[in-house]
Design a protein around this motif. Structure first.
Motif, mmCIF file in Angstrom:
data_model
loop_
_atom_site.group_PDB
_atom_site.id
_atom_site.type_symbol
_atom_site.label_atom_id
_atom_site.label_comp_id
_atom_site.label_asym_id
_atom_site.label_seq_id
_atom_site.Cartn_x
_atom_site.Cartn_y
_atom_site.Cartn_z
ATOM 1 N N HIS A 286 0.864 -1.155 0.000
ATOM 2 C CA HIS A 286 0.000 0.000 0.000
ATOM 3 C C HIS A 286 0.915 1.224 0.000
ATOM 4 C CE1 HIS A 286 -3.404 2.444 1.322
ATOM 5 N NE2 HIS A 286 -2.465 3.130 1.944
ATOM 6 N N VAL A 287 0.632 2.206 -0.830
ATOM 7 C CA VAL A 287 1.479 3.404 -0.838
ATOM 8 C C VAL A 287 0.737 4.558 -0.165
ATOM 9 C CG1 VAL A 287 2.670 5.109 -2.277
ATOM 10 C CG2 VAL A 287 2.720 2.690 -2.922
ATOM 11 N N ASN A 288 1.415 5.163 0.790
ATOM 12 C CA ASN A 288 0.846 6.289 1.504
ATOM 13 C C ASN A 288 1.560 7.556 1.034
ATOM 14 O OD1 ASN A 288 -0.629 7.662 3.366
ATOM 15 N ND2 ASN A 288 0.081 6.467 5.129
ATOM 16 N N LEU A 289 0.858 8.386 0.304
ATOM 17 C CA LEU A 289 1.488 9.606 -0.213
ATOM 18 C C LEU A 289 1.331 10.725 0.811
ATOM 19 C CD1 LEU A 289 0.079 9.336 -3.842
ATOM 20 C CD2 LEU A 289 2.430 8.869 -3.115
ATOM 21 N N ILE A 290 2.442 11.374 1.123
ATOM 22 C CA ILE A 290 2.428 12.415 2.156
ATOM 23 C C ILE A 290 2.862 13.737 1.528
ATOM 24 C CG2 ILE A 290 3.290 13.015 4.462
ATOM 25 C CD1 ILE A 290 4.575 10.164 4.533
ATOM 26 N N PRO A 291 1.989 14.737 1.544
ATOM 27 C CA PRO A 291 2.467 16.059 1.091
ATOM 28 C C PRO A 291 3.565 16.496 2.065
ATOM 29 C CG PRO A 291 0.066 16.008 1.439
ATOM 30 C CD PRO A 291 0.613 14.756 2.030
ATOM 31 N N VAL A 292 4.741 16.829 1.565
ATOM 32 C CA VAL A 292 5.863 17.082 2.483
ATOM 33 C C VAL A 292 5.520 18.227 3.445
ATOM 34 C CG1 VAL A 292 7.195 18.759 1.111
ATOM 35 C CG2 VAL A 292 8.392 17.128 2.579
ATOM 36 N N ASN A 293 5.903 18.044 4.677
ATOM 37 C CA ASN A 293 5.681 19.108 5.659
ATOM 38 C C ASN A 293 6.812 20.107 5.579
ATOM 39 O OD1 ASN A 293 3.312 18.191 7.086
ATOM 40 N ND2 ASN A 293 4.598 16.475 7.694
ATOM 41 N N TYR A 294 6.434 21.342 5.682
ATOM 42 C CA TYR A 294 7.434 22.401 5.578
ATOM 43 C C TYR A 294 8.345 22.402 6.804
ATOM 44 C CZ TYR A 294 9.382 27.054 5.220
ATOM 45 O OH TYR A 294 10.244 28.103 5.151
ATOM 46 N N VAL A 295 9.635 22.422 6.549
ATOM 47 C CA VAL A 295 10.612 22.541 7.627
ATOM 48 C C VAL A 295 11.460 23.763 7.279
ATOM 49 C CG1 VAL A 295 12.528 21.401 8.817
ATOM 50 C CG2 VAL A 295 10.693 20.014 7.854
#
Ligand code: SAH
Length: 348
Positions: A286-295
């Motif tokens: 299963h692929v979980n796509l994560i919008p990158v969190n701003y650092v």
């Protein structure tokens, strides 16, 4: 020397402890019930234990060792804690509300040495490993809060700061403790260990036949891109990692979750989705796509929403099961080390 945390004992270890104190074995179960079913905060509250056992426990072990420095609640119910450990180090723990229950995200190390280029937890390197007791205490602390509304922690993800498989024994000790039917009774299937892909540890985990879910941070579909984002890829490249994942699936029957943080212009083209689908095509996953969190330290921007959707659709079209991670607590600094990093910045 620092006393060991009572939360760090598995039931068999606690049985050994009480035996050495000349007590019958069933005392261990009693202690476990007080710790995990009554969730007392002081050994003195364990009223059915003999007084001398209570005072030995108090003298030789620690119970609550963490201090809540900050807690933030977001509109979607997400609660984030910044916790201070006995030595002043800080970690983050998060409670997330889902329609299927409450999950807790625990940290396994203070900081991290994996060096992923998009991650806030690794900015200051590894400070130290957490003990099993410190990982367990995070869950107990969350459960105590949920007790007020008669809710329970139904699942745990080892996705806070740190690399759980770089702190293998403590992470596995943690799993043994929180899954114990005499304790918090969290099902193995409801525990997810997330890893950068430490291949030997994945084989070890598979051989120990745990029913836990493995989440692998893949984040790129070719070695060149992945090595730039994640130094670990230079030690274990993608194909080596996927062999280990296949082995894990074969041994445990558990479908693998792959985490893929979409970073604008780095790994988010349709061709990347196609390469990823090809790599994963014969592996139940299963692929979980994560919008990158701003650092702030990292200067990375997220992929636009419609492009994220297109990436997910392309995976689905190629028969790869994919979801876009629902963002939780984005109105509080709930993502990946942000609260701790924010506090560290303020300290400077
Ligand atoms: N060390 C483990 C677990 C901790 S991080 C691991 O790497 O899997 C949990 C997840 O958050 C990982 O998939 C990690 O790559 C991801 N992550 C870290 N920083 C992020 C960021 N800025 N945006 C989105 N995901 C991030």
């Amino acid at each position: 020397m620092l006393k060991p945390s009572l939360y760090g004992f598995t039931l068999p270890q606690l049985e050994e402890y009480v035996r050495q104190e000349g007590q019958p074995t069933y005392r261990a179960k009693q202690i476990f019930h007080w710790l995990y079913q009554q969730r007392v905060q002081d050994v003195e509250e364990m009223t059915d234990l003999p007084k001398n056992l209570r005072s030995t426990l108090a003298q030789t072990t620690l119970l609550c060792s963490m201090k809540e420095l900050v807690s933030q609640k977001s509109q979607d119910g997400t609660i984030k804690f910044l916790l201070e450990l006995h030595d002043g180090a800080t970690i983050e723990t998060v409670i997330m509300r889902h329609d299927y229950g409450n999950s807790v995200c625990v940290s396994t190390q203070v900081g991290c040495k994996m060096g992923c280029k998009f991650c806030a937890s690794t900015l200051g390197g590894l400070v130290r490993n957490l003990t099993a007791g410190e990982i367990v205490e995070q869950v107990v602390l969350c459960q105590r809060l949920l007790d007020r509304t008669h809710e329970r922690v139904s699942s745990v993800v080892l996705m806070g700061s740190g690399e759980p498989l770089d702190n293998y024994d403590a992470s596995i000790g943690f799993v043994d403790i929180v899954t114990d039917p005499e304790g918090l009774k969290i099902g193995q299937r409801h525990i997810t260990i997330s890893t950068v892909g430490l291949v030997p540890a994945i084989y070890r985990l598979a051989d120990e036949m745990r029913g836990i879910t493995l989440a692998v941070s893949i984040h790129a579909a070719d070695d060149e891109t992945r090595s730039k984002m994640m130094p670990v890829n230079k030690a274990y490249d993608i194909l080596t990692l996927l062999d280990a994942c296949r082995y894990y699936y074969e041994k445990t029957g558990r479908r693998i979750t792959f985490e893929y943080a979409l970073i604008n212009g780095h790994n988010d083209k349709i061709q990347d989705a196609q390469k990823l689908a090809k790599l994963l095509q014969s592996l139940p996953c299963h692929v979980n796509l994560i919008p990158v969190n701003y650092v702030p330290e990292r200067d990375l921007t997220r992929t636009p929403q419609d492009q994220i959707r297109a990436f997910a659709n392309e995976l689905e079209r190629l028969s790869i099961n994919a979801t876009v991670r629902r963002e939780m607590g984005s109105d509080i600094a709930a993502a990946c080390g942000q609260l701790r990093a924010q506090q560290a910045r303020e300290r400077i």
